[in-house]
Design a protein around this motif. Structure first.
Motif, PDB file in Angstrom:
ATOM      1  N   SER A  87     -33.095 -38.066  39.657  1.00  0.00           N
ATOM      2  CA  SER A  87     -32.434 -37.438  40.715  1.00  0.00           C
ATOM      3  C   SER A  87     -31.112 -36.517  40.394  1.00  0.00           C
ATOM      4  N   LEU A  88     -31.233 -36.026  39.622  1.00  0.00           N
ATOM      5  CA  LEU A  88     -29.797 -35.406  38.865  1.00  0.00           C
ATOM      6  C   LEU A  88     -29.285 -34.194  39.741  1.00  0.00           C
ATOM      7  N   THR A  89     -29.865 -33.241  40.404  1.00  0.00           N
ATOM      8  CA  THR A  89     -29.533 -32.283  40.997  1.00  0.00           C
ATOM      9  C   THR A  89     -29.312 -32.234  42.343  1.00  0.00           C
ATOM     10  N   ARG A  90     -28.536 -31.549  43.023  1.00  0.00           N
ATOM     11  CA  ARG A  90     -28.158 -31.309  44.525  1.00  0.00           C
ATOM     12  C   ARG A  90     -28.466 -29.850  44.859  1.00  0.00           C
ATOM     13  N   ILE A  91     -28.901 -29.393  46.082  1.00  0.00           N
ATOM     14  CA  ILE A  91     -28.657 -27.996  46.197  1.00  0.00           C
ATOM     15  C   ILE A  91     -27.313 -27.456  45.957  1.00  0.00           C
ATOM     16  N   GLY A  92     -27.266 -26.633  45.173  1.00  0.00           N
ATOM     17  CA  GLY A  92     -25.864 -26.048  45.007  1.00  0.00           C
ATOM     18  C   GLY A  92     -24.806 -26.622  43.816  1.00  0.00           C
ATOM     19  N   GLY A  93     -25.555 -27.674  43.151  1.00  0.00           N
ATOM     20  CA  GLY A  93     -24.915 -28.187  42.134  1.00  0.00           C
ATOM     21  C   GLY A  93     -25.399 -29.414  41.603  1.00  0.00           C
ATOM     22  N   LEU A  94     -24.803 -30.586  41.417  1.00  0.00           N
ATOM     23  CA  LEU A  94     -25.215 -31.931  40.717  1.00  0.00           C
ATOM     24  C   LEU A  94     -24.628 -33.123  41.493  1.00  0.00           C
ATOM     25  N   MET A  95     -25.673 -33.942  41.012  1.00  0.00           N
ATOM     26  CA  MET A  95     -25.093 -35.378  41.528  1.00  0.00           C
ATOM     27  C   MET A  95     -23.789 -35.750  40.830  1.00  0.00           C
TER      28      MET A  95
END
Lengths: 215, 429
Positions: free
Chosen positions: B188-196
């Motif tokens: 679950s590394l990514t987030r919308i607009g960036g990274l965890m």
């Protein structure tokens, strides 16, 4: 999001294929839209196969690669279901999304493009499995992800509850009561040596051509 | 297609009368349709769903004439989890964990694809450091996935040793991945607009060390397999599919490139700034199992090259932000959320309402280890997608299996099935 243009902007960067389609198939192209830079063209369902054939074969278009087939049902119950073909031209590095709208009142059916792209085989089966949309002319339109005797309906339709139509108890009961014949498709059971050992009623069903011919 | 003759050194270095090592020419026999036999019965056999050579819960029902395959009917769906349906009930960021579980051999690449597709839908430009880190995530995933493929395919065809080499190297990458994301599989590394999260301290040193030493293992595998008589005999001319037909079957990734079609999403429709990296796309010629092996092996060298370049960029971008500066998209830090009223409101709205996407739809495909992974979002303006479609590369590649197995021997079915590089989590979704 922040200060971004609205995703639907019909003016910008329309694929040149749209103009070509409009002049080649006047009347069959219902509308087009650009969303996030992708062009989508809505066409008349009964002409879709013809248009896809042209898009694949015309030297100016050459959409030789079928990226995906799927369907979309909106939360708005009034809106028609859509079948979506994602096309790509490997040589021209161009994309096009073709859509047809199927009214809920009508029979959910479009022509299969299996004769154009072999890759459509499983994609159409999955769309049928998940949405109940039939593809005319598909050689083997069976369920693919759900099992063949699955009776709860079409999982990706909006009227399908997230937990399924049947209770957990009913699902368990059906699983335990499953007929061993359900583990083989009728097509497989028709294979010569296995055929001799089948019960008489199954032989009769196979002989009637019930999914899969007896060789 | 041209026939290929390869001079193969035998395992035991015997010498011919002239004192030279004995070599054998290895020709590729032309495809011969099964002969019409007299009165023998066809046999129906079942492989799987629980069988190590099917690489997951795949079931193949095979019609055999003697040992010749007449027909293969694959059955899938044993791992069906309804991810696409689940996605319709979740915010965009909440879909990220679902993508871990589709192609579970390259979860980080799936995360990246999901974030890119959602960002395309929402019109978000990510930061440069985020791009570089996502490239690293994609290429680490590619190496991990190809290593698993190489090791297990070797086992399928009777070679155990490279499996240990491959899994040792994979473990090194998994350790790095774990240090970065906290998980070996559910990244679950990514987030919308960036990274965890940004990479931890020392990550770049570890990855550099990996890039320096890893090609040696590849060289060893290369020495072990590429001119090995048994390997060549089992793979050359097996499961052949030509370029135009491969396109017609919608194959992608190494399957397509092994058939001589020079198509790589990273080159042809670049994302994450791949156009600025220098790497080659290996393309096969014969479209058989052997060429798929060569393509994947070379891709690992190329991924190492990309990783090295990405690490150089990462050094230059030290301290740069990984997330976009938009409080509506990115959660505030815990301390700010607890002390600043506005930050707390943004935190609350993001968690409770999610990030709303504009009305519209977006398809985005990336070059995953298995082929082109595409996510297609349809949005009606709410925080949850109307439709989340996964374009699964191994689903389409596996659909070609019946065609590849026409008229081969039963043992070749195992080789062909292995060469497709399927992962059932993605096929069944």
């Amino acid at each position: 999001m922040s200060g971004a243009a609205p995703a639907l902007d019909p003016g910008s960067a329309v694929s040149p294929s749209v103009a070509a389609l409009r002049s080649r198939f006047p009347g069959a192209i219902r509308r087009h839209q650009v969303s996030c830079g992708d062009t989508m063209v809505y066409v008349a369902p009964e002409r879709a196969h013809q248009i896809l054939t042209w898009l694949r074969d015309d030297p100016g278009q050459r959409f030789d690669y079928l990226t995906d087939i799927t369907a979309v049902e909106y939360r708005d119950r009034e809106r028609a279901l859509e079948v979506v073909w994602q096309l790509r031209s490997l040589a021209r590095k161009a994309d096009l999304r073709l859509k047809v709208e199927l009214d809920r009142g009508s029979r959910l059916e479009v022509d299969s493009v299996y004769d154009l792209w072999k890759g459509a085989d499983w994609l159409e089966r999955e769309t049928f499995d998940m949405f109940g949309i039939r593809f005319r002319g598909h050689p083997d339109l069976r369920r693919i992800l759900m099992w063949e005797t699955y009776a709860e309906g079409f999982p990706l339709r909006k009227d399908f509850p997230l937990r399924g139509h049947f209770s957990r108890a009913e699902q368990t009961r059906q699983a335990l009561a499953a007929n061993p014949e359900a583990h083989y498709s009728l097509e497989e059971l028709s294979i010569a040596a296995a055929y001799e050992e089948l019960p008489a009623d199954m032989k009769e069903r196979l002989a009637r051509g019930e999914r899969g011919a007896v060789s | 297609m041209s026939t290929r003759t390869l001079e193969v050194e035998l395992g035991t270095p015997g010498l011919d009368p002239a004192g030279r090592p004995i070599t054998v020419p290895l020709g590729v026999p032309a495809y011969q349709p099964p002969q019409d036999d007299m009165g023998s019965e066809h046999m129906l056999i079942n492989i799987g769903p629980q069988h190590p050579a099917t690489h997951g819960v795949l079931r193949l029902v095979i019609e055999l004439d003697g040992e010749t395959v007449i027909r293969v009917v694959p059955h899938i769906g044993y791992l069906h989890s309804g991810f696409e349906k689940l996605g319709e009930y979740r915010h965009y960021n909440q879909i990220v964990p679902l993508t871990d579980r589709t192609d579970y051999l390259s979860p980080m690449a799936n995360n990246v694809c999901l974030a890119l597709a959602a960002e395309k839908l929402m019109g978000i430009e990510i930061t440069e450091r985020c791009q570089v880190l996502r490239v690293i995530a994609c290429e680490i995933s590619r190496i991990i996935s190809h290593l698993v493929w190489l090791g297990t395919t070797g086992i399928d065809l009777g070679a155990f040793t490279p499996f240990l080499w491959c899994f040792y190297q994979r473990e090194r990458l998994y350790n790095l991945q774990e240090a970065w994301t906290g998980a070996r599989l559910t990244t679950s590394l990514t987030r919308i607009g960036g990274l965890m999260a940004d990479v931890p301290e020392g990550f770049d040193v570890g990855l550099r060390e990996f890039c320096r030493t890893f090609p040696k293992t590849l060289d060893e595998v290369d020495a072990m397999f590429t001119r090995n008589a048994i390997w060549c005999g089992r793979t050359q001319g097996v499961g052949v599919i030509g370029g135009p037909e491969a396109i017609n079957y919608s194959l992608s990734g190494p399957m397509l490139r092994a058939s001589g079609v020079d198509y790589d999403v990273r080159k042809d429709r670049p994302y994450l700034g791949y156009q600025d990296y220098s790497f080659d796309v290996p393309v096969g010629e014969h479209g058989d199992v052997y060429d798929r092996y060569r393509v994947r092996l070379e891709e690992m060298y190329q991924s190492t090259r990309i990783l090295e370049q990405a690490l150089d960029r990462l050094d230059r971008l030290a301290g740069a932000p990984i997330n976009v500066a938009d409080p509506r998209l990115i959660l505030p830090s815990k301390s700010r959320a607890m002390s600043d009223m506005e930050a707390m409101i943004f935190h609350f709205k993001q968690v409770m309402e999610g990030v709303k996407a504009p009305v519209g739809e977006a398809y985005l495909g990336i070059e995953n280890p298995k082929g082109e992974l595409g996510y297609y979002f349809v949005s009606d303006g709410t925080a949850k997608p109307v439709r989340w479609r996964i374009r699964p590369p191994s689903f389409l590649n596996l659909a070609c299996l019946p065609r590849l197995c026409e008229g081969v021997l039963l043992s070749d079915v195992i080789a062909i099935n292995a060469s497709i590089d399927i992962v059932m989590g993605e096929i069944d979704r």
